[in-house]
Write a protein that holds these residues in place. Structure first.
Motif, short mmCIF file in Angstrom:
data_model
loop_
_atom_site.label_atom_id
_atom_site.label_comp_id
_atom_site.label_asym_id
_atom_site.label_seq_id
_atom_site.Cartn_x
_atom_site.Cartn_y
_atom_site.Cartn_z
N ALA A 139 -3.78 -5.64 6.34
CA ALA A 139 -3.08 -6.92 6.39
C ALA A 139 -2.10 -6.96 5.22
N VAL A 140 -0.83 -7.26 5.54
CA VAL A 140 0.21 -7.31 4.52
C VAL A 140 0.81 -8.70 4.55
N VAL A 141 0.79 -9.37 3.41
CA VAL A 141 1.41 -10.67 3.27
C VAL A 141 2.53 -10.50 2.25
N CYS A 142 3.78 -10.77 2.70
CA CYS A 142 4.92 -10.56 1.81
C CYS A 142 5.95 -11.67 1.97
N ALA A 143 6.82 -11.76 0.97
CA ALA A 143 7.85 -12.81 0.96
C ALA A 143 8.81 -12.64 2.12
N GLY A 144 9.12 -11.43 2.53
CA GLY A 144 10.05 -11.20 3.62
C GLY A 144 9.37 -11.00 4.96
N GLY A 145 8.13 -11.41 5.09
CA GLY A 145 7.34 -11.18 6.29
C GLY A 145 7.83 -11.87 7.55
N ALA A 146 8.73 -12.84 7.43
CA ALA A 146 9.23 -13.54 8.62
C ALA A 146 10.32 -12.74 9.32
N ASP A 147 10.96 -11.83 8.63
CA ASP A 147 12.05 -11.03 9.19
C ASP A 147 11.48 -9.87 10.01
N ALA A 148 11.93 -9.73 11.26
CA ALA A 148 11.42 -8.68 12.16
C ALA A 148 11.74 -7.28 11.64
N VAL A 150 12.01 -6.35 8.48
CA VAL A 150 11.10 -6.09 7.37
C VAL A 150 9.71 -5.78 7.92
N GLN A 151 9.27 -6.53 8.92
CA GLN A 151 7.97 -6.27 9.54
C GLN A 151 7.91 -4.85 10.09
N ASN A 152 8.99 -4.43 10.75
CA ASN A 152 9.03 -3.08 11.33
C ASN A 152 8.96 -2.01 10.24
N ARG A 153 9.72 -2.20 9.14
CA ARG A 153 9.68 -1.25 8.03
C ARG A 153 8.29 -1.18 7.41
N VAL A 154 7.66 -2.34 7.22
CA VAL A 154 6.33 -2.39 6.61
C VAL A 154 5.31 -1.68 7.51
N VAL A 155 5.33 -1.98 8.81
CA VAL A 155 4.38 -1.36 9.74
C VAL A 155 4.58 0.15 9.76
N THR A 156 5.83 0.62 9.78
CA THR A 156 6.12 2.05 9.79
C THR A 156 5.61 2.73 8.52
N LEU A 157 5.85 2.11 7.36
CA LEU A 157 5.36 2.68 6.09
C LEU A 157 3.84 2.73 6.04
N VAL A 158 3.19 1.64 6.44
CA VAL A 158 1.72 1.59 6.39
C VAL A 158 1.13 2.62 7.36
N GLN A 159 1.74 2.76 8.53
CA GLN A 159 1.28 3.78 9.49
C GLN A 159 1.37 5.17 8.88
N ALA A 160 2.49 5.46 8.24
CA ALA A 160 2.70 6.78 7.66
C ALA A 160 1.73 7.06 6.50
N LEU A 161 1.40 6.03 5.73
CA LEU A 161 0.57 6.23 4.55
C LEU A 161 -0.93 6.19 4.83
#
Length: 178
Positions: A139-148, A150-161
């Motif tokens: 679960a990631v809670v971030c200031a830019g979490g409303a932007d699609a 940003v959500q896509n970048r975060v999901v891609t990074l977390v998947q990779a890591l």
């Protein structure tokens, strides 16, 4: 030193005399066998410390908590540097405790059938590998979490890591500070 030599020669002579007489030899062997059986019987009452014993549950849980905390810290550091994310909080849940894989022995018979037997743990050299727990969800809670984007970048990074699937990663907008 000479006294030791004399004592040694006497002991050797007595031992030779015991082995020369057949009745004494049989009595000696029977006595040694009974002593061995008694030692085996008493060894059941002595608690054993097995060096290959698994970790106690509390230590394993602590190890798992440390692993989750380490993952969270690393993910927060990487995500905080990502464009548009801003301040970030990460929570990682793990599916199971770490798994220890022991060495196995595989034999193939003449007819082609294979039998696998596990080598009993007990020595430090029998552990093949230790698998860390699998990531169940992030679960990631971030200031830019409303932007699609940003959500896509975060999901891609977390998947990779972490190796977690996209359906196990949630990104949410951080509430404004009060």
């Amino acid at each position: 030193m000479k006294a030791f030599s004399v004592l040694w020669q006497r002991a050797v002579q007595r031992g030779a005399a015991l082995w020369a007489d057949e009745k004494k030899r049989i009595n000696l062997l029977v006595g040694a066998g009974l002593a061995g059986l008694l030692l085996l019987a008493f060894s059941e009452w002595i608690p054993q410390q097995d060096p290959g014993e698994t970790q106690p549950a509390a230590a394993a849980a602590q190890s798992q908590a440390n692993y989750a905390q380490e993952l969270e810290t690393k993910l927060q550091a990487v995500l905080a540097k990502t464009e548009g994310v801003g301040s970030v909080e990460v929570v990682v849940t793990l599916e199971q405790q770490e798994e220890t894989v022991y060495v196995t022995d595989q034999e193939t018979a003449a007819d082609g059938s294979a039998t696998v037997s596990h080598v009993l743990p007990g020595g430090s050299g029998l552990v093949q590998t230790v698998r860390m727990p699998r990531v169940l969800g992030v679960a990631v809670v971030c200031a830019g979490g409303a932007d699609a984007a940003v959500q896509n970048r975060v999901v891609t990074l977390v998947q990779a890591l972490t190796g977690a699937g996209a359906h196990h990663i949630t990104v949410a907008q951080m509430a404004p500070a009060q």
